[in-house]
Scaffold this motif. Sequence first.
Motif, short mmCIF file in Angstrom:
data_model
loop_
_atom_site.label_atom_id
_atom_site.label_comp_id
_atom_site.label_asym_id
_atom_site.label_seq_id
_atom_site.Cartn_x
_atom_site.Cartn_y
_atom_site.Cartn_z
N GLU B 39 0.80 -0.99 -0.15
CA GLU B 39 0.13 0.03 0.02
C GLU B 39 0.91 1.14 -0.03
O GLU B 39 1.93 1.18 0.75
CB GLU B 39 -0.98 0.00 1.20
CG GLU B 39 -1.94 1.05 1.25
CD GLU B 39 -2.83 0.92 2.55
OE1 GLU B 39 -2.82 -0.05 3.27
OE2 GLU B 39 -3.85 1.92 2.55
N LEU B 69 -0.98 -4.84 -1.70
CA LEU B 69 -2.26 -4.12 -1.58
C LEU B 69 -2.01 -2.56 -2.35
O LEU B 69 -2.74 -1.92 -2.63
CB LEU B 69 -2.48 -3.84 -0.15
CG LEU B 69 -3.20 -5.09 0.31
CD1 LEU B 69 -3.64 -4.84 1.80
CD2 LEU B 69 -4.38 -5.48 -0.30
N GLY B 70 -0.76 -2.18 -2.94
CA GLY B 70 -0.64 -1.03 -3.71
C GLY B 70 -0.98 -1.40 -5.11
O GLY B 70 -0.80 -0.44 -5.81
N MET B 72 -3.40 -2.49 -7.17
CA MET B 72 -4.42 -2.07 -7.73
C MET B 72 -4.68 -0.73 -8.08
O MET B 72 -4.99 0.00 -9.07
CB MET B 72 -5.76 -2.51 -7.07
CG MET B 72 -7.18 -2.30 -7.84
SD MET B 72 -7.20 -3.27 -9.13
CE MET B 72 -8.13 -1.99 -10.06
N GLY B 73 -3.92 0.26 -6.90
CA GLY B 73 -3.89 1.78 -7.13
C GLY B 73 -3.00 2.06 -8.13
O GLY B 73 -3.30 3.07 -8.87
N THR B 77 -3.99 4.25 -11.53
CA THR B 77 -3.40 5.40 -11.93
C THR B 77 -2.77 5.58 -13.17
O THR B 77 -2.88 6.41 -14.13
CB THR B 77 -2.30 5.90 -10.68
OG1 THR B 77 -2.92 5.87 -9.36
CG2 THR B 77 -1.62 7.09 -11.21
N ILE B 98 -7.84 -11.46 -8.06
CA ILE B 98 -8.06 -10.29 -7.03
C ILE B 98 -8.11 -8.95 -7.87
O ILE B 98 -8.92 -7.97 -7.68
CB ILE B 98 -6.78 -10.22 -6.13
CG1 ILE B 98 -7.01 -11.41 -5.06
CG2 ILE B 98 -6.90 -8.75 -5.36
CD1 ILE B 98 -5.87 -11.66 -4.27
N GLN B 102 -11.68 -6.45 -9.19
CA GLN B 102 -11.79 -4.90 -8.77
C GLN B 102 -12.18 -4.36 -10.17
O GLN B 102 -12.81 -3.31 -10.00
CB GLN B 102 -10.56 -4.57 -8.02
CG GLN B 102 -10.68 -5.36 -6.68
CD GLN B 102 -9.25 -4.73 -5.75
OE1 GLN B 102 -9.24 -3.91 -5.27
NE2 GLN B 102 -7.90 -5.73 -5.73
#
Lengths: 306, 306
Positions: B39, B69-70, B72-73, B77, B98, B102
């Motif tokens: 993340e 966990l970072g 997907m972000g 972006t 996963i 999303q």
Amino acid sequence: MPFEVQILGSNSAAPAHGRHHTSQSVRIQNYQFLIDCGESAQLQMKRYGVKKNRLSHIFISHLHGDHFLGLMGLLSTMHLNGRKHELTVYGPIGLADIITIQLKYSNTRLSYPLNFVELRSEQSELILDNKVVSVFTIPLKHKIQCNGFLFKEKPKPRKLIKEKIESVDLKIAEINSLKNGEDVLDEDGKLKYSIAEFTLPPRKSRSYAFCSDTIYNEEIIPLIKDVDLLYHESTFLHELIDRAKQTFHTTVKQAATIAKKADVHRLILGHFSNRYRELEPLLAEARSEFKESYLGEEGLTFYVED
Amino acid sequence: MPFEVQILGSNSAAPAHGRHHTSQSVRIQNYQFLIDCGESAQLQMKRYGVKKNRLSHIFISHLHGDHFLGLMGLLSTMHLNGRKHELTVYGPIGLADIITIQLKYSNTRLSYPLNFVELRSEQSELILDNKVVSVFTIPLKHKIQCNGFLFKEKPKPRKLIKEKIESVDLKIAEINSLKNGEDVLDEDGKLKYSIAEFTLPPRKSRSYAFCSDTIYNEEIIPLIKDVDLLYHESTFLHELIDRAKQTFHTTVKQAATIAKKADVHRLILGHFSNRYRELEPLLAEARSEFKESYLGEEGLTFYVED
């Protein structure tokens, strides 16, 4: 007793200019809520002293990444900290799947009970109701299913006038009647103690409406009428109205118009487009329409007095 | 030509003490790689100037949240930035699910082709092979399937001795033979130009091994033998050896022992437990076993000279 909204993230789409994705801490009396949970929300909570272990309910507006990608990390950290008490997450259909699949592949059995409440967004619904607060959804119009959330404090007891109360010999049941706004009658049905003489009006019940993301939509006005605080997304300046419509977002001027038409007390602006490094022009645009507008800058807390 | 490892996140489990979750930028010549993507990795990339649009391959070791966990972000972006060129993500079975779920619920069709390569971790496998570099998995022993990654530069051409080359009239094919380490013979098979006379040995091929998360495991030693740089997780001081075993992690001393036994040139420590605010005791423990140990502090870049 507190009624506060603290901004943990203020930017739309991708993080930029030191601004993070949407997330807000909402404290109402002894309740600690979180609305939306963009990436890094757990870091922002730490930065601003929001206590994770007091958190009881999380409300996720929709499943665009900038509104929920920090949730899995936050849930994991609470697990690693050995949290035991229940947590309830409200969000659109799909959120439970997304979290569950990640727990499955990481072979994690959370240390605490985690409940999901799946929300639709066709009409406003009461989704949480306790002694302190009622929470309703505010159906919004975005590219995918999206809800805002309305937090309304429960009606409060009338305030007892101490000197008056002490001058007579009241029973507990009589005190409770007065607090609840009922005159106390004697056995013959005659007025014994009146609320007018023994009490003052109750403290007002405070309210907060969170609205993100949405195209300009006057249908929400009856729902958010007269709230003390309104957060309304205001992604673009009004000169980009076409872009706002195309992306199902709202301009600053439109957000201020909603605030004015709904007679809210204060408007918080947020969900700022990456194109705005400086936010003063957005504030100016809002205030030309609705004076009580404020930038929802990260770390700021908006208090509603008791 | 660069061969660099930059630490973007150094903490295990939950972010703490200003330290983030595991992520590393690896630059090898004209390639930009990312290993793990905890993340906030996209924020760390921004902070340290790692260019997202140069990124071609991402390697995810395992599916504990602090390692992916970072992702997907970051993917979102790059989509919002309009990326067009292909991206390949290597990771355990489950990662594709996963991410896909999303994308589905956010109704997103990425602006660029995204490939997933699903990794097992039973034996070391060659997973990427191009003109510049070969990447192999390093099967690790953790609570769930986990791989390290070994990056080996391809053999380089011998260096031509300019003055020597200019003194004769070489054809292109002959130059290439010399560069490739082959003597040039004439039509009769007699030595015409020898590599000993016309060239110098090639620049060495550099190597980097990333090993996180794992219990102490000597089986990896043959795979990482003699690498220029080894990153090995070192979650606990050795006094917590029992805790390390129980959680399938490695102590600092054990990481240093692996480095020594594998004759690596330098060891980078990382994946620090939250219990350590100050990291100097970890460095001291490592150096007492293996002198060329370094703290993998965030923002630091480890260079391997050409």
